[in-house]
Scaffold this active site. Structure first.
Site, PDB file in Angstrom:
ATOM      1  N   GLU A  34      -1.780  -5.892   8.313  1.00 41.38           N
ATOM      2  CA  GLU A  34      -0.969  -5.390   9.369  1.00 41.38           C
ATOM      3  C   GLU A  34      -1.748  -5.650  10.594  1.00 41.38           C
ATOM      4  O   GLU A  34      -2.892  -5.476  10.946  1.00 41.38           O
ATOM      5  CB  GLU A  34      -0.941  -3.710   9.196  1.00 41.38           C
ATOM      6  CG  GLU A  34      -0.085  -3.474   8.255  1.00 41.38           C
ATOM      7  CD  GLU A  34       0.136  -2.079   7.784  1.00 41.38           C
ATOM      8  OE1 GLU A  34      -0.296  -1.261   8.708  1.00 41.38           O
ATOM      9  OE2 GLU A  34       0.750  -1.554   6.897  1.00 41.38           O
TER      10      GLU A  34
ATOM     11  N   LYS B  51      -1.334  -9.536   2.354  1.00 38.63           N
ATOM     12  CA  LYS B  51      -0.897  -9.238   3.648  1.00 38.63           C
ATOM     13  C   LYS B  51      -1.734  -8.195   4.437  1.00 38.63           C
ATOM     14  O   LYS B  51      -2.340  -7.372   3.935  1.00 38.63           O
ATOM     15  CB  LYS B  51       0.635  -8.649   3.327  1.00 38.63           C
ATOM     16  CG  LYS B  51       1.335  -7.901   4.420  1.00 38.63           C
ATOM     17  CD  LYS B  51       2.809  -7.590   4.231  1.00 38.63           C
ATOM     18  CE  LYS B  51       3.185  -6.144   3.320  1.00 38.63           C
ATOM     19  NZ  LYS B  51       2.596  -5.021   4.303  1.00 38.63           N
TER      20      LYS B  51
ATOM     21  N   ASP C 138      -0.880  -6.155  -0.750  1.00 41.15           N
ATOM     22  CA  ASP C 138      -1.404  -5.693   0.645  1.00 41.15           C
ATOM     23  C   ASP C 138      -2.918  -5.428   0.658  1.00 41.15           C
ATOM     24  O   ASP C 138      -3.571  -4.849  -0.453  1.00 41.15           O
ATOM     25  CB  ASP C 138      -0.749  -4.160   1.010  1.00 41.15           C
ATOM     26  CG  ASP C 138       0.373  -4.293   1.680  1.00 41.15           C
ATOM     27  OD1 ASP C 138       0.721  -5.216   2.269  1.00 41.15           O
ATOM     28  OD2 ASP C 138       0.806  -3.146   1.942  1.00 41.15           O
TER      29      ASP C 138
ATOM     30  N   GLU D 234       8.754  -4.843  10.464  1.00 36.79           N
ATOM     31  CA  GLU D 234       9.291  -3.460   9.975  1.00 36.79           C
ATOM     32  C   GLU D 234       9.711  -2.578  11.165  1.00 36.79           C
ATOM     33  O   GLU D 234       8.975  -2.527  12.437  1.00 36.79           O
ATOM     34  CB  GLU D 234       8.174  -2.698   9.171  1.00 36.79           C
ATOM     35  CG  GLU D 234       8.606  -1.285   8.755  1.00 36.79           C
ATOM     36  CD  GLU D 234       7.480  -0.669   7.764  1.00 36.79           C
ATOM     37  OE1 GLU D 234       6.622  -1.267   7.394  1.00 36.79           O
ATOM     38  OE2 GLU D 234       7.891   0.618   7.168  1.00 36.79           O
TER      39      GLU D 234
ATOM     40  N   ASP E 153       0.914  -1.025  -0.147  1.00 39.25           N
ATOM     41  CA  ASP E 153      -0.142   0.091  -0.065  1.00 39.25           C
ATOM     42  C   ASP E 153       0.896   1.325   0.005  1.00 39.25           C
ATOM     43  O   ASP E 153       0.370   2.160  -0.181  1.00 39.25           O
ATOM     44  CB  ASP E 153      -1.092   0.180   1.164  1.00 39.25           C
ATOM     45  CG  ASP E 153      -0.279   0.063   2.633  1.00 39.25           C
ATOM     46  OD1 ASP E 153       1.040   0.003   2.531  1.00 39.25           O
ATOM     47  OD2 ASP E 153      -1.014   0.169   3.522  1.00 39.25           O
ATOM     48  N   SER E 154       2.094   1.022   0.036  1.00 34.25           N
ATOM     49  CA  SER E 154       3.136   2.069  -0.207  1.00 34.25           C
ATOM     50  C   SER E 154       2.981   2.646  -1.664  1.00 34.25           C
ATOM     51  O   SER E 154       3.491   3.632  -1.947  1.00 34.25           O
ATOM     52  CB  SER E 154       4.528   1.879  -0.061  1.00 34.25           C
ATOM     53  OG  SER E 154       4.622   0.655  -0.761  1.00 34.25           O
TER      54      SER E 154
HETATM   55  O1  KIV Z   1       3.675  -1.091   1.549  1.00 37.92           O
HETATM   56  C1  KIV Z   1       4.764  -1.535   1.569  1.00 37.92           C
HETATM   57  O2  KIV Z   1       5.498  -1.126   0.747  1.00 37.92           O
HETATM   58  C2  KIV Z   1       5.111  -2.584   2.847  1.00 37.92           C
HETATM   59  C3  KIV Z   1       6.697  -2.308   3.047  1.00 37.92           C
HETATM   60  C4  KIV Z   1       6.966  -1.134   3.665  1.00 37.92           C
HETATM   61  C5  KIV Z   1       7.099  -3.519   3.746  1.00 37.92           C
HETATM   62  O3  KIV Z   1       4.458  -2.703   3.701  1.00 37.92           O
END
Ligand code: KIV
Length: 275
Positions: free
Chosen positions: A112, A110, A82, A174, A43-44
């Site tokens: 969190e 994934k 994500d 992280e 989600d980055s």
């Molecule tokens: O969203 C992302 O890129 C991440 C990384 C920072 C592991 O979760």
């Protein structure tokens, strides 16, 4: 195509797992050619590509769109996608959201936080699942290091064990101390993928914009392996200079009409031949 056991075997053999983010097809293709093991469509994407102020603004539609692009660019790569903020509040919602990401091309989803009930529901529904502990960008208002006190470390350690027992295939750690990441890596079955978590994890992940030097900010956990941002700026500046000076396009960039077609066109349009 590799699957979760491929990476479990790598952990058992002590081979490091190379993970990097990608958000579009050409970057994914280049990363696959470079030989990475896993692409994370994180989600980055929100802050790195979409211009959002926060990861929380990322939607399921955004994730599906970018996962599909990465899949087109790297048809054979194992993709972790994500689940965005507030798309896994209940087991049923998590399953429905994960289906969308799987249909877009993700091999693994994934989420969190220490949500053991979500892990159980997703694994029971047949998904490969990666948990994400330590800094949780979706849930922590301030991006700071985690697990520094004995109490915080013990909580993260217990969370990692509980998620492992619930069936996780990976865990991203992280911004946690190296000592804690090492302990978790030894204690659990699933491969640990670290970012800002030291060298003892089973694999490493970096954000491609950070490692390639596109992101303006510097991060302690990152190493810049390129200056792609500067190279792109220089290329665009040179193009703008050439266009303004009449140096681009040059003769070799143009193509011409055959004389008979040009004469016919000029006649039909009532144009006088150019001298
Ligand atoms: O969203 C992302 O890129 C991440 C990384 C920072 C592991 O979760």
């Amino acid at each position: 195509m590799p699957n979760a056991s491929t990476f479990l075997d790598m952990k058992r053999r002590g081979e490091k797992i190379v993970v990097v983010t990608a958000y579009d097809a050409p970057t994914a293709r280049i990363e696959a050619e470079a030989g990475v093991d896993i692409i994370l469509v994180g989600d980055s994407v929100g802050v790195n590509v979409l211009g959002y102020a926060h990861e929380r603004e990322v939607t399921l539609a955004d994730m599906a769109h970018h996962i599909a692009a990465v899949r087109r660019g790297a048809p054979e790569i194992y993709i972790i996608g994500d689940l965005p903020y507030a798309t896994y509040d209940t087991p049923q919602q998590a399953i429905e959201s994960s289906r969308l990401l799987r249909e877009a091309g993700a091999n693994c989803v994934k989420f969190e936080g220490a949500r053991v009930e979500i892990m159980r529901a997703l694994t029971a529904a047949g998904f490969d699942v990666c948990s994400h502990l330590g800094l949780e960008s979706q849930h922590h208002d301030v991006k700071r290091r985690q697990g520094k006190t004995a109490q915080a470390a013990a909580k993260l350690y217990d969370d990692a064990l509980a998620l492992d027992a619930a069936g996780q295939k990976f865990v991203v750690l992280e911004l946690v101390p190296q000592e804690l990441a090492a302990r978790i890596t030894q204690a659990i079955g699933a491969p640990t993928i670290g970012i800002g978590a030291g060298a003892a994890t089973d694999g490493q992940v970096l954000v491609v914009n950070d490692l390639a030097g596109i992101t303006a900010r510097e991060f302690k956990h990152n190493r810049r392996y390129g200056a792609v941002g500067a190279a792109l700026r220089e290329a665009v500046e040179a193009y703008a200079r050439d266009v303004r000076a009449g140096h681009f396009p040059a003769e070799e960039h143009a193509f011409h009409m055959a004389d008979d077609e040009r004469f016919a066109f000029e006649r039909a349009a009532g144009l006088k031949p150019l001298r």
